[in-house]
Design a protein around this motif. Structure first.
Motif, PDB file in Angstrom:
ATOM      1  N   UNK A 182      76.839  50.496  36.637  1.00  0.00           N
ATOM      2  CA  UNK A 182      75.347  49.847  37.039  1.00  0.00           C
ATOM      3  C   UNK A 182      75.770  48.239  37.742  1.00  0.00           C
ATOM      4  N   UNK A 183      77.127  47.736  37.275  1.00  0.00           N
ATOM      5  CA  UNK A 183      77.460  46.522  37.804  1.00  0.00           C
ATOM      6  C   UNK A 183      77.057  45.078  37.095  1.00  0.00           C
ATOM      7  N   UNK A 184      76.772  45.908  35.793  1.00  0.00           N
ATOM      8  CA  UNK A 184      75.535  44.834  34.508  1.00  0.00           C
ATOM      9  C   UNK A 184      76.997  43.831  33.936  1.00  0.00           C
ATOM     10  N   UNK A 185      75.988  43.344  33.162  1.00  0.00           N
ATOM     11  CA  UNK A 185      77.136  42.480  31.813  1.00  0.00           C
ATOM     12  C   UNK A 185      76.826  42.914  30.451  1.00  0.00           C
ATOM     13  N   UNK A 186      77.931  42.429  29.487  1.00  0.00           N
ATOM     14  CA  UNK A 186      77.624  42.409  27.908  1.00  0.00           C
ATOM     15  C   UNK A 186      77.198  41.783  27.324  1.00  0.00           C
ATOM     16  N   UNK A 187      77.379  42.052  26.186  1.00  0.00           N
ATOM     17  CA  UNK A 187      76.068  41.223  25.370  1.00  0.00           C
ATOM     18  C   UNK A 187      77.340  39.217  25.897  1.00  0.00           C
ATOM     19  N   UNK A 188      76.282  38.581  24.998  1.00  0.00           N
ATOM     20  CA  UNK A 188      77.037  37.168  25.350  1.00  0.00           C
ATOM     21  C   UNK A 188      77.422  36.707  24.060  1.00  0.00           C
ATOM     22  N   UNK A 189      78.055  37.538  22.950  1.00  0.00           N
ATOM     23  CA  UNK A 189      79.110  37.957  22.272  1.00  0.00           C
ATOM     24  C   UNK A 189      80.167  38.077  22.779  1.00  0.00           C
ATOM     25  N   UNK A 190      79.876  39.359  23.386  1.00  0.00           N
ATOM     26  CA  UNK A 190      81.298  40.093  23.580  1.00  0.00           C
ATOM     27  C   UNK A 190      82.178  39.571  25.545  1.00  0.00           C
ATOM     28  N   UNK A 191      81.002  38.539  26.202  1.00  0.00           N
ATOM     29  CA  UNK A 191      81.371  37.990  27.032  1.00  0.00           C
ATOM     30  C   UNK A 191      82.441  36.486  26.300  1.00  0.00           C
ATOM     31  N   UNK A 192      82.154  35.902  25.556  1.00  0.00           N
ATOM     32  CA  UNK A 192      82.944  34.592  24.485  1.00  0.00           C
ATOM     33  C   UNK A 192      83.691  35.332  24.139  1.00  0.00           C
ATOM     34  N   UNK A 193      83.617  36.187  23.036  1.00  0.00           N
ATOM     35  CA  UNK A 193      85.174  36.324  22.677  1.00  0.00           C
ATOM     36  C   UNK A 193      86.433  37.296  23.564  1.00  0.00           C
ATOM     37  N   UNK A 194      85.966  37.258  24.975  1.00  0.00           N
ATOM     38  CA  UNK A 194      86.619  37.514  26.294  1.00  0.00           C
ATOM     39  C   UNK A 194      87.373  36.088  25.975  1.00  0.00           C
ATOM     40  N   UNK A 195      86.528  35.888  26.727  1.00  0.00           N
ATOM     41  CA  UNK A 195      87.007  33.682  26.684  1.00  0.00           C
ATOM     42  C   UNK A 195      87.276  33.158  25.881  1.00  0.00           C
ATOM     43  N   UNK A 196      87.362  33.963  24.254  1.00  0.00           N
ATOM     44  CA  UNK A 196      87.814  32.476  23.492  1.00  0.00           C
ATOM     45  C   UNK A 196      89.459  33.293  22.930  1.00  0.00           C
ATOM     46  N   UNK A 197      89.708  34.742  23.216  1.00  0.00           N
ATOM     47  CA  UNK A 197      90.803  35.746  23.724  1.00  0.00           C
ATOM     48  C   UNK A 197      91.811  34.941  24.726  1.00  0.00           C
ATOM     49  N   UNK A 198      91.277  34.235  25.712  1.00  0.00           N
ATOM     50  CA  UNK A 198      92.570  33.737  26.355  1.00  0.00           C
ATOM     51  C   UNK A 198      92.954  32.066  26.189  1.00  0.00           C
TER      52      UNK A 198
END
Length: 390
Positions: A182-198
């Motif tokens: 669909x080209x949509x986003x995951x939750x903000x918690x998922x987005x945050x964890x992705x960047x925290x990993x980086x």
């Protein structure tokens, strides 16, 4: 970004709540002491895959030194950074922590070198990607319960494990794959964890690289960002040197990224004004992000690490050995299933009956991906050294 005054959890309107979770794949009891995301976290911590992370490489092979980071310590550091930011943004800390602790469960031995090698081995059989493997671990490979495979985690935790996914794979993932279609986003918690990993990955690779002597602090000052941090530390603590100086620089490195992420994400969230998690998912772009300036600094640091750490001859030696070990294990198991432990050999034969060599290869990939660095090396010796009979 005003938090609902009546919310007993103190969460912002756009945070995920256990009471409105999309649920689990299998019916489950609901004990009073823990909410659904806390139960996810605890199931992850008690899993065999989580324990194995202690002996899986981050950059340096586990036996090269006791103080280098492993996938386990990395996951804990990601969880700490992500929880701090989640609290500041009014997001769900329990869900954030669960995603962070599980995000590397599918990683191979020997870090990214192992993943590259296993993906190469699986090229004809559907490929291998560690984020998809993490989902496979929690959905299928863990065997702790009598009536179903996997850990039976909530949708919200599971969606946070898949950062990227080709459309061909997304269609097979069901609920957690739909957003890629669909080209949509995951939750903000998922987005945050992705960047925290980086944040954790880059910052702590600098620390480990300096500790190993593969990076030099003076050479690192070629990166404008590091130079500015070092000059700031020197101005604040003129006599500081050695490890204390490095620790201070890494601390400033992390703090700068966290503050930039908070400022930029707050601005994005305010502009989008999501009234709930569904509004977050409908956003055209991620709402958790660095500023353009920080993104540029990241690229410059990554370029330096690539040239001076990841391509260092000592790391390249490990990478070459890892590639050889993984390819050798895969090829030998594909040629002779009797070499596998009985439960994997049986599963490989069963999958081969349904899906040919593709199914057989997937079981072998599961077996290799689940190995620690040490076990992979021992298994290689058992298969190739005539003096190792068992």
């Amino acid at each position: 970004m005003t938090e609902p005054a009546s919310d007993p959890l103190g969460l912002a309107a756009f945070a995920c709540r256990p009471s409105t979770s999309r649920g689990r794949r299998h019916a489950d009891s609901r004990p009073d002491l823990r909410n659904a995301f806390q139960r996810d976290r605890d199931r992850i911590i008690h899993s065999a895959a989580f324990r194995r992370l202690e002996y899986k490489t981050q950059v340096f092979v586990n036996h090269e030194g006791d103080l280098f980071r492993t996938r386990l310590t990395h996951s804990l550091e990601v969880a700490q950074i992500a929880r701090t930011i989640a609290r500041a943004l009014g997001l769900n800390e329990d869900l954030t922590e669960a995603i962070a602790l599980a995000h590397d469960l599918g990683h191979t031995p020997f870090g990214h070198a192992g993943q590259t090698a296993l993906n190469d081995c699986m090229a004809k059989y559907g490929g291998f990607e560690h984020n998809l493997q993490s989902l496979r671990v929690v959905d299928q490979l863990e065997t702790r319960y009598p009536d179903h495979d996997g850990l039976n985690l909530t949708f919200e935790t599971r969606e946070g494990l898949v950062k990227r996914c080709p459309l061909a794979h997304a269609e097979r993932l069901g609920d957690v794959g739909q957003r890629f279609i669909d080209g949509t986003q995951p939750s903000l918690e998922a987005q945050l964890t992705n960047v925290a990993d980086e944040i954790a990955y880059n910052s702590h690779d600098v620390d480990d690289g300096l500790r190993a002597g593969l990076l030099d602090i003076d050479a690192l000052r070629e990166v404008e960002w590091i130079d500015a941090l070092d000059r700031h530390v020197e101005a604040e603590y003129p006599a500081l040197g050695g490890r204390r100086r490095v620790y201070r620089i890494v601390r400033e490195l992390i703090a700068g990224q966290v503050n930039d992420l908070l400022t930029t994400s707050r601005e994005r969230i305010t502009r989008a004004n999501p009234l709930g998690p569904d509004d977050v998912r409908a956003s055209a772009q991620p709402l958790i992000a660095f500023s353009p300036g920080m993104q540029a600094r990241h690229r410059a640091l990554k370029d330096h690490l690539m040239a001076n750490l990841y391509r260092h001859y000592r790391v390249h030696r490990m990478t070459t050995k890892a590639d050889h070990v993984v390819h050798s294990l895969f090829e030998r198991f594909m040629a002779d299933l009797q070499l596998l432990p009985p439960e994997f050999a049986e599963s490989a034969r069963e999958r081969a009956g349904h899906n040919g060599r593709r199914g057989q290869a997937r079981v072998i990939a599961d077996y290799i991906a689940g190995m620690t660095d040490r076990f992979a090396l021992e298994e290689y010796e058992r298969l190739t050294d005539p003096t190792k009979l068992t």
